[in-house]
Design a protein around this motif. Sequence first.
Motif, PDB file in Angstrom:
ATOM      1  N   GLY A   1      39.371  -1.368  44.582  1.00 42.90           N
ATOM      2  CA  GLY A   1      38.139  -1.143  43.837  1.00 42.90           C
ATOM      3  C   GLY A   1      36.957  -0.843  44.733  1.00 42.90           C
TER       4      GLY A   1
ATOM      5  N   GLU B   1      39.731  -9.398  37.930  1.00 42.11           N
ATOM      6  CA  GLU B   1      39.942  -7.988  37.590  1.00 42.11           C
ATOM      7  C   GLU B   1      40.594  -7.230  38.742  1.00 42.11           C
ATOM      8  OE1 GLU B   1      36.220  -7.258  34.495  1.00 42.11           O
ATOM      9  OE2 GLU B   1      35.884  -7.127  36.661  1.00 42.11           O
TER      10      GLU B   1
ATOM     11  N   SER C   1      32.547  -0.883  44.465  1.00 45.18           N
ATOM     12  CA  SER C   1      31.392  -1.280  43.664  1.00 45.18           C
ATOM     13  C   SER C   1      30.102  -0.791  44.306  1.00 45.18           C
ATOM     14  CB  SER C   1      31.331  -2.802  43.510  1.00 45.18           C
ATOM     15  OG  SER C   1      30.125  -3.212  42.879  1.00 45.18           O
TER      16      SER C   1
ATOM     17  N   PHE D   1      32.626  -6.291  39.965  1.00 46.61           N
ATOM     18  CA  PHE D   1      33.974  -6.723  39.579  1.00 46.61           C
ATOM     19  C   PHE D   1      33.996  -8.246  39.481  1.00 46.61           C
ATOM     20  CE2 PHE D   1      34.915  -2.645  41.637  1.00 46.61           C
ATOM     21  CZ  PHE D   1      35.885  -2.092  40.812  1.00 46.61           C
TER      22      PHE D   1
END
Length: 354
Positions: A199, A277, A201, A273
């Motif tokens: 991920g 997750e 961010s 996040f």
Amino acid sequence: MSVVNNDGIFPLLTPDYILAFQFSNWYPSFARVSPKSAIIRPLGKDFKHYLESDSIFVPEGSEDVAVESTISDDDDGGEHDDTTTTEEHFSFPELDERIRSVIREYKAVFPKLNFSSPKDASWVLPASSPLRCTSPADVYLLLKSSDFITHDLTIESVFVDCKTDDLPNYELELVLRKWYPVDHSREVRCFVRNDILVGISQRDTNFYDFMINLEIQRTIRTTVYNLWEEIVRPNWTFSQKDYVIDLLLTRDLSSGHIIDLNPYAPCTDPLLFTYEELHEVLSKANQDTTASWTFLPELRVIDSPLHPAATLNIPAYRHNRVPIEALTLSEGRNIVEFSEVWQQEVARAVREDN
């Protein structure tokens, strides 16, 4: 020897793993793609004692102006007012000169310790050039005013999540990074778990309208993935392939610089996040045996001024900010003068309360 948190959401947290993220340990591998930095150590117990001491003041001789003694020539050690307190005095002439040498080379610096930076103390220096230090006194006062850097001062706080009594040697270090203006809209935090980029961010939680453009989002995802695949992944030498990367992307979003590396641990903010997750993404990757996982990971951004995580118009680290009285007293004064006046005001307030 170590702890697994929340059913495998986090990796094994061992002292060796945490120390992999000490600045002096990761920086040599990534110096060519990270802002120029100087590492000063050892610092000595007296410097640590200074950072832990009460009140905000600068060591003697650290400011590039003459510092006058607060003790008069005719002070013979006689009787004093009951409110007089014994102040500690610190002086670090060798460290001062090392800091000045780096400043002469870099023009200005931004300090940090082994892991933490004093971003919460940005109020100490001019808002027009936040966290910009041009003298040893600037460096000391910024560190002394920060709550964040207290994490680095004791071995117990550094290894707080490591359930072991067998702690390694730990030596405090001062890092001086070359200062330059930072466009926070181009900062991202990237999460790598089990050697998979799970991920990305937005790091600064303000709304930036260009971030909602889908083509720009895809450019960011592609750039971050390529940086990780080509630079970070092959140069990360620690056995555990779990880490969090802070990047500053270039203006055209085609490349970037590594600002920091952090442990994949509860102490590192997952921002937009949750770690749960991110763990779900990892679980899907492990279950899909046909996937090559050269995919572009999800990018999360503040997509509206009304986003629940948006902090537009709210000062960063507002819980760490100085009272308005300090801002008033600092006007028109240099650091040494402000420190002296502030201590006098605190002493006056104590006398009035008594």
